[in-house]
Design a protein around this motif. Structure first.
Motif, PDB file in Angstrom:
ATOM      1  N   VAL A  78       4.933  -1.775   2.817  1.00 33.12           N
ATOM      2  CA  VAL A  78       5.944  -0.859   3.446  1.00 33.12           C
ATOM      3  C   VAL A  78       6.046  -1.192   4.999  1.00 33.12           C
ATOM      4  CG1 VAL A  78       5.996   1.172   2.213  1.00 33.12           C
ATOM      5  CG2 VAL A  78       4.363   0.908   3.854  1.00 33.12           C
ATOM      6  N   TRP A  79       7.042  -1.008   5.842  1.00 30.37           N
ATOM      7  CA  TRP A  79       7.084  -1.500   7.078  1.00 30.37           C
ATOM      8  C   TRP A  79       5.719  -1.402   7.840  1.00 30.37           C
ATOM      9  CZ3 TRP A  79       7.365   1.808  11.392  1.00 30.37           C
ATOM     10  CH2 TRP A  79       7.393   3.154  10.997  1.00 30.37           C
ATOM     11  N   THR A  80       5.232  -0.118   7.783  1.00 27.87           N
ATOM     12  CA  THR A  80       4.106   0.080   8.638  1.00 27.87           C
ATOM     13  C   THR A  80       2.951  -0.790   8.738  1.00 27.87           C
ATOM     14  OG1 THR A  80       3.447   1.467   7.060  1.00 27.87           O
ATOM     15  CG2 THR A  80       4.403   2.456   9.003  1.00 27.87           C
ATOM     16  N   SER A  81       2.652  -1.566   7.364  1.00 34.15           N
ATOM     17  CA  SER A  81       1.716  -2.509   7.174  1.00 34.15           C
ATOM     18  C   SER A  81       2.019  -3.963   7.750  1.00 34.15           C
ATOM     19  CB  SER A  81       1.425  -2.677   5.462  1.00 34.15           C
ATOM     20  OG  SER A  81       2.651  -3.166   4.810  1.00 34.15           O
ATOM     21  N   GLN A  85      -0.382  -5.699  10.272  1.00 36.12           N
ATOM     22  CA  GLN A  85      -0.655  -7.162   9.792  1.00 36.12           C
ATOM     23  C   GLN A  85      -0.400  -7.882  11.020  1.00 36.12           C
ATOM     24  OE1 GLN A  85      -2.869  -8.133   7.415  1.00 36.12           O
ATOM     25  NE2 GLN A  85      -2.956  -5.982   6.881  1.00 36.12           N
ATOM     26  N   MET A  86       0.741  -7.755  11.749  1.00 34.20           N
ATOM     27  CA  MET A  86       1.336  -8.657  12.821  1.00 34.20           C
ATOM     28  C   MET A  86       0.617  -8.277  14.030  1.00 34.20           C
ATOM     29  SD  MET A  86       5.384  -8.831  12.007  1.00 34.20           S
ATOM     30  CE  MET A  86       5.853  -9.533  13.650  1.00 34.20           C
ATOM     31  N   ASN A 119      -1.990  -2.986   1.730  1.00 34.62           N
ATOM     32  CA  ASN A 119      -1.381  -2.046   0.706  1.00 34.62           C
ATOM     33  C   ASN A 119      -2.143  -0.415   0.655  1.00 34.62           C
ATOM     34  OD1 ASN A 119      -3.684  -3.150  -0.469  1.00 34.62           O
ATOM     35  ND2 ASN A 119      -2.844  -3.064  -2.620  1.00 34.62           N
ATOM     36  N   TRP A 120      -2.840  -0.335   2.139  1.00 33.64           N
ATOM     37  CA  TRP A 120      -3.453   0.835   2.352  1.00 33.64           C
ATOM     38  C   TRP A 120      -2.594   2.108   2.069  1.00 33.64           C
ATOM     39  CZ3 TRP A 120      -3.910   3.608   7.392  1.00 33.64           C
ATOM     40  CH2 TRP A 120      -4.723   4.656   7.306  1.00 33.64           C
ATOM     41  N   SER A 183       3.664  13.749   5.753  1.00 35.90           N
ATOM     42  CA  SER A 183       4.811  12.957   6.282  1.00 35.90           C
ATOM     43  C   SER A 183       5.090  11.586   5.213  1.00 35.90           C
ATOM     44  CB  SER A 183       4.656  12.480   7.636  1.00 35.90           C
ATOM     45  OG  SER A 183       3.423  11.756   7.867  1.00 35.90           O
ATOM     46  N   TYR A 184       6.018  10.717   5.574  1.00 33.80           N
ATOM     47  CA  TYR A 184       6.466   9.554   4.510  1.00 33.80           C
ATOM     48  C   TYR A 184       7.114   8.445   5.409  1.00 33.80           C
ATOM     49  CZ  TYR A 184       7.171   8.227  -0.106  1.00 33.80           C
ATOM     50  OH  TYR A 184       7.327   7.369  -1.593  1.00 33.80           O
ATOM     51  N   TYR A 185       7.038   7.168   4.790  1.00 35.46           N
ATOM     52  CA  TYR A 185       7.461   5.872   5.451  1.00 35.46           C
ATOM     53  C   TYR A 185       8.825   5.996   5.454  1.00 35.46           C
ATOM     54  CZ  TYR A 185       8.472   3.936   1.046  1.00 35.46           C
ATOM     55  OH  TYR A 185       9.099   3.573  -0.289  1.00 35.46           O
TER      56      TYR A 185
END
Length: 257
Positions: A78-81, A85-86, A119-120, A183-185
């Protein structure tokens, strides 16, 4: 000589206790409001940092927004990962809303934050959900450019936005899984009742306000007392409809055009 009394009677003691209880009852609501306000300010600060992350991502991706959801190497990300990573997320706590008290099914206390895989599980539950249908994907437009990797289509391009100051990028969200409090992504532009599936709906985690990040980078607190209430008020109003193609859905500010 008259004896001097130096102790309380039972009635006096009970009177003092009663006065203290009354004062505590009067002060408690104010303390709760102050606590909620402090959490809301913290969440707004997180939203401002998130705005900077989006801007850095846009500058490195030819003005394309980060995909809300994609698959790579058989893993779902998902976008948060991507931001993590960046290296765009400096502190992992920036992702999480202090107003969310997670259910027992989500426990991050023992996580080794120095070795988080992309993928945490925690990446799925950031405080501020991402505009799923219009910005993070093209789900609202027939999944344009959908591939095996981008199953919901390509994300939006910032240059396409006609009114960025009126387009929602992220906002306080809640997972619709009935057994969960988290909450949710992703953030859906239409209201979904609990138990409807894996959706994210607007939620006022801060005593009646929804922290909102707009596409031009400004952050605001919008009044709402419940998820359903949020979808019946501006700037999120869509008449609480379920079908995104029905009349009236453009009344909200998730839509790019």
């Amino acid at each position: 000589m008259k004896e001097t009394r130096n102790h309380f009677t039972l009635i006096e003691l009970l009177t003092v206790i009663a006065i203290i209880a009354i004062l505590a009852a009067m002060l408690l609501p104010s303390l709760n409001r102050a606590r909620d306000k402090a959490k809301a300010l913290s969440c707004m600060n997180n939203a401002r940092q998130l705005a900077a992350m989006h801007e850095l991502y846009l500058s490195s991706s030819s003005d394309w927004y980060v995909p809300v959801y994609f698959k790579s190497d058989t893993k779902t990300r998902v976008w948060t990962s991507v931001f993590w990573q960046m290296g765009l997320i400096r502190r992992i706590n920036t992702l999480f809303c202090p107003g969310v008290e997670f259910d027992s099914g989500v426990n991050f206390s023992n996580t080794n934050y120095g070795a988080i895989p992309d993928n945490w599980t925690g990446f799925y539950y950031p405080g501020l959900g991402y505009n799923f249908w219009y910005v993070g994907s093209s789900a609202a437009n027939g999944r344009n450019g959908a591939t095996e990797t981008l199953t919901y289509g390509i994300p939006a391009r910032s240059s396409r936005m006609r009114h960025p100051s009126e387009t929602i990028l992220n906002a306080d969200s809640r997972y619709t899984n009935a057994a969960a409090n988290r909450s949710y992504y992703r953030l859906d532009h239409i209201y979904r009742a609990d138990g409807a599936g894996s959706f994210g709906v607007l939620n006022p985690w801060h005593g009646g306000t929804v922290t909102t990040l707009w596409a031009d980078g400004h952050v605001s607190d919008e009044y709402a007392v419940a998820s359903v209430d949020a979808y019946q008020r501006n700037p999120y109003r869509n008449g609480n409809i379920v079908n995104p193609a029905a009349a009236g859905y453009r009344d909200n500010h998730f839509n790019l055009d």
